[in-house]
Design a protein around this motif. Structure first.
Motif, PDB file in Angstrom:
ATOM      1  N   LYS A   7       0.835  -1.210   0.000  1.00 41.48           N
ATOM      2  CA  LYS A   7       0.000   0.000   0.000  1.00 41.48           C
ATOM      3  C   LYS A   7       0.865   1.253   0.000  1.00 41.48           C
ATOM      4  O   LYS A   7       0.502   2.258  -0.616  1.00 41.48           O
ATOM      5  CB  LYS A   7      -0.917  -0.018   1.219  1.00 41.48           C
ATOM      6  N   PHE A   8       2.004   1.192   0.688  1.00 41.87           N
ATOM      7  CA  PHE A   8       2.921   2.332   0.715  1.00 41.87           C
ATOM      8  C   PHE A   8       3.438   2.632  -0.692  1.00 41.87           C
ATOM      9  O   PHE A   8       3.496   3.793  -1.112  1.00 41.87           O
ATOM     10  CB  PHE A   8       4.097   2.043   1.653  1.00 41.87           C
ATOM     11  N   ILE A   9       3.816   1.582  -1.433  1.00 43.50           N
ATOM     12  CA  ILE A   9       4.308   1.757  -2.803  1.00 43.50           C
ATOM     13  C   ILE A   9       3.221   2.360  -3.685  1.00 43.50           C
ATOM     14  O   ILE A   9       3.470   3.283  -4.467  1.00 43.50           O
ATOM     15  CB  ILE A   9       4.771   0.411  -3.396  1.00 43.50           C
ATOM     16  N   ILE A  10       1.990   1.860  -3.541  1.00 46.45           N
ATOM     17  CA  ILE A  10       0.877   2.390  -4.327  1.00 46.45           C
ATOM     18  C   ILE A  10       0.643   3.859  -4.017  1.00 46.45           C
ATOM     19  O   ILE A  10       0.451   4.681  -4.915  1.00 46.45           O
ATOM     20  CB  ILE A  10      -0.407   1.583  -4.054  1.00 46.45           C
ATOM     21  N   ALA A  11       0.674   4.201  -2.718  1.00 44.36           N
ATOM     22  CA  ALA A  11       0.429   5.583  -2.304  1.00 44.36           C
ATOM     23  C   ALA A  11       1.530   6.518  -2.800  1.00 44.36           C
ATOM     24  O   ALA A  11       1.254   7.592  -3.349  1.00 44.36           O
ATOM     25  CB  ALA A  11       0.324   5.652  -0.780  1.00 44.36           C
ATOM     26  N   PHE A  16       3.244  10.697  -6.802  1.00 46.98           N
ATOM     27  CA  PHE A  16       4.189  11.158  -7.825  1.00 46.98           C
ATOM     28  C   PHE A  16       3.482  11.325  -9.167  1.00 46.98           C
ATOM     29  O   PHE A  16       3.695  12.305  -9.888  1.00 46.98           O
ATOM     30  CB  PHE A  16       5.348  10.170  -7.956  1.00 46.98           C
ATOM     31  N   LEU A  17       2.615  10.381  -9.496  1.00 44.97           N
ATOM     32  CA  LEU A  17       1.868  10.462 -10.753  1.00 44.97           C
ATOM     33  C   LEU A  17       0.890  11.630 -10.747  1.00 44.97           C
ATOM     34  O   LEU A  17       0.635  12.239 -11.786  1.00 44.97           O
ATOM     35  CB  LEU A  17       1.124   9.147 -11.001  1.00 44.97           C
ATOM     36  N   CYS A  18       0.359  11.964  -9.565  1.00 50.85           N
ATOM     37  CA  CYS A  18      -0.542  13.123  -9.454  1.00 50.85           C
ATOM     38  C   CYS A  18       0.200  14.413  -9.779  1.00 50.85           C
ATOM     39  O   CYS A  18      -0.349  15.312 -10.432  1.00 50.85           O
ATOM     40  CB  CYS A  18      -1.134  13.198  -8.043  1.00 50.85           C
ATOM     41  N   ILE A  19       1.448  14.506  -9.329  1.00 48.34           N
ATOM     42  CA  ILE A  19       2.269  15.677  -9.638  1.00 48.34           C
ATOM     43  C   ILE A  19       2.542  15.746 -11.140  1.00 48.34           C
ATOM     44  O   ILE A  19       2.460  16.809 -11.771  1.00 48.34           O
ATOM     45  CB  ILE A  19       3.597  15.629  -8.858  1.00 48.34           C
ATOM     46  N   LEU A  62       9.208   8.070 -13.742  1.00 46.35           N
ATOM     47  CA  LEU A  62       7.778   8.054 -14.056  1.00 46.35           C
ATOM     48  C   LEU A  62       7.356   6.685 -14.589  1.00 46.35           C
ATOM     49  O   LEU A  62       6.336   6.127 -14.157  1.00 46.35           O
ATOM     50  CB  LEU A  62       7.470   9.131 -15.095  1.00 46.35           C
ATOM     51  N   TYR A  63       8.138   6.146 -15.508  1.00 50.17           N
ATOM     52  CA  TYR A  63       7.808   4.830 -16.064  1.00 50.17           C
ATOM     53  C   TYR A  63       7.787   3.768 -14.968  1.00 50.17           C
ATOM     54  O   TYR A  63       6.886   2.920 -14.921  1.00 50.17           O
ATOM     55  CB  TYR A  63       8.833   4.425 -17.138  1.00 50.17           C
ATOM     56  N   LEU A  64       8.798   3.818 -14.090  1.00 48.27           N
ATOM     57  CA  LEU A  64       8.865   2.849 -12.992  1.00 48.27           C
ATOM     58  C   LEU A  64       7.678   3.014 -12.046  1.00 48.27           C
ATOM     59  O   LEU A  64       7.134   2.026 -11.545  1.00 48.27           O
ATOM     60  CB  LEU A  64      10.175   3.020 -12.216  1.00 48.27           C
ATOM     61  N   SER A  65       7.286   4.264 -11.810  1.00 46.86           N
ATOM     62  CA  SER A  65       6.147   4.520 -10.922  1.00 46.86           C
ATOM     63  C   SER A  65       4.870   3.905 -11.488  1.00 46.86           C
ATOM     64  O   SER A  65       4.086   3.303 -10.751  1.00 46.86           O
ATOM     65  CB  SER A  65       5.954   6.032 -10.728  1.00 46.86           C
TER      66      SER A  65
END
Length: 219
Positions: A7-11, A16-19, A62-65
């Motif tokens: 869940k931490f990784i998802i959050a 980061f994707l929101c930014i 970004l790709y990794l995220s």
């Protein structure tokens, strides 16, 4: 691997994707300018993204995220469906269950579909040279504006783009506020403010991304 870590990784990747979406929407807003200005600015921006070493490094992040966000969300979704028959939730048990919280995995499938189609039409053509060749503008930059302008004058692509902004809005609304809770933010008043911010953010992102191709189509 613990459920908290997943869940931490998802959050973390979600935030980061929101930014990134804010930056991406700002760039897409250039398309609303008159073509004489929009083409040069948009192509120069795209060239900077591809050639600046720092931005290139951020793009790999970004790709990794995206990859980690999808993988860990899928793992949690599958585990929850097997154990409880419900979709994954990046929130805590105290939070009232909403339709979006119960269907984040379902919404994510549509968003992933959009990302794949988007990458095929833009990233694959510009970065990998797949498909029709991309020309240069008068300044010698790759004419990404022409690709975008052409796609946004394809009514089927425009409708696809607009419709997929609906699940994006729901996903962002729930995901943003629940991400902060997953990371340990539990200030009662702050959470109420955050819920409102999440709603405004999701509305601006989904409407913003959805309206731009429609405006360009009728330009």
């Amino acid at each position: 691997m613990s459920i908290f870590f997943r869940k931490f990784i998802i959050a973390a990747t979600g935030l980061f994707l929101c930014i990134f979406l804010i930056v991406h929407l700002s760039a897409n807003s250039l398309l609303l300018l008159p073509e004489a200005s929009a083409r040069g600015l948009y192509n120069a921006y795209s060239t900077t993204l591809r050639e600046n070493p720092l931005i290139t490094a951020v793009s790999y992040l970004l790709y990794l995220s995206i990859i980690f966000h999808v993988i860990y969300a899928a793992i949690i979704t599958i585990k929850n469906r097997k154990s409880k028959g419900t979709g994954y939730r990046v929130n805590h048990k105290q939070e009232n269950s909403t339709w979006a919280s119960q269907n984040m995995g379902f919404l994510g499938v549509f968003i992933l579909l959009f990302i794949v189609v988007h990458l095929v039409n833009f990233w694959a053509r510009v970065k990998l040279g797949i498909g029709e060749s991309v020309g240069l503008d008068v300044d010698g930059n790759t004419d990404v504006y022409e690709i975008t302008y052409t796609l946004f004058h394809n009514i089927y692509y425009v409708l696809f783009y607009i419709l997929l902004m609906i699940p994006l809005g729901f996903h962002l609304h729930h995901g943003l506020k629940s991400a902060f809770k997953t990371l340990g933010f539990y200030h009662k008043k702050g959470l109420r403010v955050l819920a409102k911010i999440s709603l405004v953010y999701a509305f601006v992102m989904s409407i913003g991304f959805g309206v731009i191709p429609l405006i360009v189509y009728f330009k």
